[in-house]
Scaffold this motif. Structure first.
Motif, PDB file in Angstrom:
ATOM      1  N   ALA A  19       0.825  -1.208   0.000  1.00  0.00           N
ATOM      2  CA  ALA A  19       0.000   0.000   0.000  1.00  0.00           C
ATOM      3  C   ALA A  19       0.860   1.260   0.000  1.00  0.00           C
ATOM      4  O   ALA A  19       0.549   2.246  -0.683  1.00  0.00           O
ATOM      5  N   MET A  20       1.958   1.223   0.757  1.00  0.00           N
ATOM      6  CA  MET A  20       2.845   2.388   0.823  1.00  0.00           C
ATOM      7  C   MET A  20       3.538   2.613  -0.518  1.00  0.00           C
ATOM      8  O   MET A  20       3.683   3.755  -0.971  1.00  0.00           O
ATOM      9  N   VAL A  21       3.951   1.526  -1.155  1.00  0.00           N
ATOM     10  CA  VAL A  21       4.631   1.622  -2.451  1.00  0.00           C
ATOM     11  C   VAL A  21       3.670   2.140  -3.517  1.00  0.00           C
ATOM     12  O   VAL A  21       3.994   3.063  -4.277  1.00  0.00           O
ATOM     13  N   VAL A  22       2.475   1.545  -3.569  1.00  0.00           N
ATOM     14  CA  VAL A  22       1.465   1.972  -4.540  1.00  0.00           C
ATOM     15  C   VAL A  22       1.093   3.426  -4.309  1.00  0.00           C
ATOM     16  O   VAL A  22       0.971   4.221  -5.254  1.00  0.00           O
ATOM     17  N   GLY A  23       0.913   3.787  -3.043  1.00  0.00           N
ATOM     18  CA  GLY A  23       0.532   5.153  -2.708  1.00  0.00           C
ATOM     19  C   GLY A  23       1.573   6.176  -3.125  1.00  0.00           C
ATOM     20  O   GLY A  23       1.255   7.185  -3.746  1.00  0.00           O
ATOM     21  N   LYS A  24       2.828   5.896  -2.817  1.00  0.00           N
ATOM     22  CA  LYS A  24       3.885   6.878  -3.087  1.00  0.00           C
ATOM     23  C   LYS A  24       4.303   6.928  -4.556  1.00  0.00           C
ATOM     24  O   LYS A  24       4.612   7.994  -5.082  1.00  0.00           O
ATOM     25  N   ILE A  25       4.314   5.773  -5.232  1.00  0.00           N
ATOM     26  CA  ILE A  25       4.758   5.751  -6.627  1.00  0.00           C
ATOM     27  C   ILE A  25       3.659   6.162  -7.606  1.00  0.00           C
ATOM     28  O   ILE A  25       3.879   6.981  -8.492  1.00  0.00           O
ATOM     29  N   PHE A  26       2.475   5.598  -7.415  1.00  0.00           N
ATOM     30  CA  PHE A  26       1.402   5.842  -8.386  1.00  0.00           C
ATOM     31  C   PHE A  26       0.460   6.994  -8.002  1.00  0.00           C
ATOM     32  O   PHE A  26      -0.018   7.722  -8.873  1.00  0.00           O
ATOM     33  N   LEU A  27       0.172   7.130  -6.718  1.00  0.00           N
ATOM     34  CA  LEU A  27      -0.796   8.138  -6.283  1.00  0.00           C
ATOM     35  C   LEU A  27      -0.146   9.369  -5.653  1.00  0.00           C
ATOM     36  O   LEU A  27      -0.821  10.366  -5.402  1.00  0.00           O
ATOM     37  N   LYS A  28       1.157   9.275  -5.388  1.00  0.00           N
ATOM     38  CA  LYS A  28       1.910  10.390  -4.801  1.00  0.00           C
ATOM     39  C   LYS A  28       1.334  10.833  -3.450  1.00  0.00           C
ATOM     40  O   LYS A  28       1.289  12.012  -3.121  1.00  0.00           O
ATOM     41  N   ILE A  29       0.888   9.838  -2.672  1.00  0.00           N
ATOM     42  CA  ILE A  29       0.324  10.153  -1.350  1.00  0.00           C
ATOM     43  C   ILE A  29       0.806   9.121  -0.338  1.00  0.00           C
ATOM     44  O   ILE A  29       1.376   8.082  -0.699  1.00  0.00           O
ATOM     45  N   ASN A  30       0.553   9.420   0.934  1.00  0.00           N
ATOM     46  CA  ASN A  30       0.822   8.464   2.013  1.00  0.00           C
ATOM     47  C   ASN A  30      -0.520   7.900   2.451  1.00  0.00           C
ATOM     48  O   ASN A  30      -1.330   8.617   3.062  1.00  0.00           O
ATOM     49  N   PRO A  31      -0.817   6.630   2.150  1.00  0.00           N
ATOM     50  CA  PRO A  31      -2.136   6.063   2.444  1.00  0.00           C
ATOM     51  C   PRO A  31      -2.504   6.059   3.923  1.00  0.00           C
ATOM     52  O   PRO A  31      -3.682   5.970   4.276  1.00  0.00           O
ATOM     53  N   THR A  32      -1.508   6.178   4.802  1.00  0.00           N
ATOM     54  CA  THR A  32      -1.803   6.185   6.237  1.00  0.00           C
ATOM     55  C   THR A  32      -2.421   7.507   6.687  1.00  0.00           C
ATOM     56  O   THR A  32      -2.821   7.642   7.841  1.00  0.00           O
TER      57      THR A  32
END
Length: 205
Positions: A19-32
């Motif tokens: 989730a952290m990888v997907v969030g930071k690479i693709f969505l440019k956010i921190n899912p937490t």
């Protein structure tokens, strides 16, 4: 020492939070920082869409599978798979690099159980799926599935059963707030049957 090595391998791979990888690479956010603040499949899917939830789930399944195969070939002995599973759950739920704040381990637990005992794993997962449809809840079914699997494996091998029960307790700890919400009537409902019908174009009566 072999069980310790198996657990450590599992823990290291468990630390990879998709989730952290997907969030930071693709969505440019921190899912937490969104939704339930949980870096897992359910939160990613609920907040950012099913595509990202599925991608997160696949990543968590893959990391678990790699760790389990490494232990399977490096340390012969079926019980070592259970120890690797314990390490995976610990790493996923309590990653050292993220202040020990991780996911809840549902996808990881599913992969572990099917890898360890595919018949019991699929059977208990089917029970969880039915319960999810009936209860419209994503908290209780995963815990029931893991508890049933643990009890079954305990009857086959006490050591393995205790390990899987430990995994169950870890998940209970991570789900605790959701469990309280469920029993106090504040739990979020998820109607998977409605979602399936909607996807198939079937109108509810």
């Amino acid at each position: 020492m072999t069980p310790i090595y198996a657990t450590l391998i599992g823990y290291l791979f468990g630390n990879f939070l998709t989730a952290m990888v997907v969030g930071k690479i693709f969505l440019k956010i921190n899912p937490t920082q969104y939704g339930s603040h949980n870096p897992g499949t359910a939160n990613m899917g609920a907040v950012f869409g099913k595509k990202w939830g599925i991608l997160t789930c696949l990543g968590d399944l893959l990391k678990s599978l790699i760790a389990l195969f490494i232990v399977y070939f490096a340390f012969p002995g079926h019980i070592n798979i259970a120890f690797a599973g314990l390490g995976l759950i610990l790493g996923h739920c309590f990653p050292f690099w993220n202040h020990f704040q991780g996911g809840k381990g549902v996808a990881v637990a599913a992969q572990i159980t099917v890898f360890y005992d595919w018949k019991a794993g699929f059977a208990t997962l089917l029970v969880a799926l039915v319960l999810t449809a009936i209860m419209q809840n994503l908290t209780i079914p995963p815990l029931v599935f893991m508890l049933l699997f643990s009890v079954y494996e305990f009857l086959q091998n006490q050591e393995a059963g205790i390990i899987f029960m430990a995994i169950t307790l870890i998940m209970v700890f991570k789900f605790w707030k959701d469990i309280v919400d469920f029993f106090t009537g504040h739990g979020k409902k998820v109607d998977i049957l409605y979602s399936i019908k909607k996807k198939l174009g079937i109108k509810s009566k």
